[in-house]
Motif scaffolding. Structure first.
Motif, short mmCIF file in Angstrom:
data_model
loop_
_atom_site.label_atom_id
_atom_site.label_comp_id
_atom_site.label_asym_id
_atom_site.label_seq_id
_atom_site.Cartn_x
_atom_site.Cartn_y
_atom_site.Cartn_z
N PHE A 108 -1.63 -1.75 -2.67
CA PHE A 108 -1.61 0.01 -2.20
C PHE A 108 -0.65 0.57 -2.72
O PHE A 108 -0.15 0.32 -1.57
CB PHE A 108 -2.19 -0.15 -0.95
CG PHE A 108 -2.99 1.61 -1.27
CD1 PHE A 108 -2.13 2.33 -0.88
CD2 PHE A 108 -4.13 1.77 -0.28
CE1 PHE A 108 -2.29 4.08 -0.80
CE2 PHE A 108 -4.33 2.75 0.06
CZ PHE A 108 -3.75 4.40 -0.22
N TYR A 111 -0.69 7.31 -6.65
CA TYR A 111 -1.21 5.73 -5.93
C TYR A 111 -1.67 4.50 -6.76
O TYR A 111 -3.05 4.68 -7.18
CB TYR A 111 -1.86 5.89 -4.49
CG TYR A 111 -3.16 6.45 -4.37
CD1 TYR A 111 -4.26 5.91 -4.33
CD2 TYR A 111 -2.61 8.01 -4.09
CE1 TYR A 111 -5.27 7.22 -3.67
CE2 TYR A 111 -3.70 8.68 -4.39
CZ TYR A 111 -4.97 8.03 -4.39
OH TYR A 111 -6.56 9.28 -3.28
N ILE A 118 -4.15 1.62 -6.74
CA ILE A 118 -5.43 0.75 -6.19
C ILE A 118 -5.06 -0.85 -7.11
O ILE A 118 -6.35 -0.27 -7.62
CB ILE A 118 -6.42 1.07 -5.39
CG1 ILE A 118 -5.62 2.17 -3.67
CG2 ILE A 118 -7.19 0.42 -4.40
CD1 ILE A 118 -6.58 2.64 -3.76
#
Length: 278
Positions: free
Chosen positions: A63, A241, A243
């Motif tokens: 992450f 972000y 992931i």
């Protein structure tokens, strides 16, 4: 100072990519959070509910987060100090979802799921989350370790598992004292006149006038002192972000997050340990 024990770790808004990596069937997606406006010397403290997140019963491998401008360019720390970003898990009452979205009310219909660390109350509740040092820091978990999420047997009936971001960014462009601004020194900010009368500390008591700097003085929309005649435009920033995850199966080894606080004053009440993280 916060210590993250990586040896026993546990364990939005445009999707830029969603594909299957060749290694071990690892999936990957990149998202962009809701944006926020910030200008020279301004403090931004924001909570973004229900961020985009992979669905289903999964095992998260990494992450990673970056602060970007409207064009997707990384924002340098000498322009905007990225004080922290926290990713926090919560369960939301399905029947109250509309109310929560409309009023942004975190007190009703939400059950926060803290990490396994010892800090109590609202201190350090996050799973993933770091300060400015997060840039360039890998969060990858080697096989077969993952952070298990979305397990239907662990979600209360009538609730959904969701995630939120809590962030603090400090625009230091034109700041009279850039370092003092990033340290949230109270005398460098335009605190309201009744600040010490209405602001409470971690213990719930009014903040002491001896409090010279820290998180309580860095409140949303407050302003650091600027150099005379400095001018620069406001801009909108977001969190980008990425992931990486795998679908859950019996080959995954789930891990847990333990976050400790070096200021923790541990004391005993009989056989019970009381942690006073500060």
């Amino acid at each position: 100072m916060v210590l993250l024990l990586s040896i026993i770790m546990l364990l939005t808004s445009t999707t830029y990519s969603n594909y299957l990596e060749p290694d071990n069937h690892i999936k990957s997606a990149t998202f962009v959070s809701e944006n926020f406006e910030i200008g020279p010397g301004k403090i931004a403290v924001k909570t973004f509910l229900d961020i985009e997140f992979p669905k289903g019963h999964i095992g998260v491998k990494s992450f990673d987060v970056e602060l970007v401008d409207e064009d997707g360019n990384s924002v340098p720390l000498y322009e905007t100090y990225f004080h922290h970003w926290f990713a926090i898990k919560y369960f939301e009452n399905i029947s109250m979802s509309t109310y929560i979205e409309q009023y942004h009310d975190l007190r009703n219909g939400i059950i926060f799921q803290r990490n396994q660390g010892t800090c109590q109350g609202y201190i350090l509740p996050h799973y993933w989350g770091l300060g400015s040092e997060s840039r360039g820091t890998s969060s990858n978990l080697p096989d077969p370790f993952v952070v298990e999420l979305g397990n239907p047997t662990q979600i209360p009936q009538g609730f959904k598992e969701k995630w939120l971001f809590n962030i603090m960014a400090i625009d230091t462009r034109g700041a009279l004292h850039r370092k003092g601004c990033t340290e949230c020194r109270c005398n460098l900010l335009n605190l309201p006149k009744n600040f010490y009368n209405v602001t409470t500390g971690i213990d719930g008591k009014p903040l002491s006038r001896n409090y010279k700097g820290g998180l309580f003085c860095c409140q949303d929309n407050l302003q650091c002192k600027l150099r005379k005649d400095f001018d620069a435009p406001k801009r909108k920033l977001s969190l980008r972000y990425k992931i990486r995850w795998v679908d859950w199966d019996e080959h995954q080894v789930p891990l847990k997050f333990y976050i400790l606080d070096a200021t923790d004053r541990v004391r005993l009440n009989g056989s019970t340990s009381i942690h006073d993280c500060r």
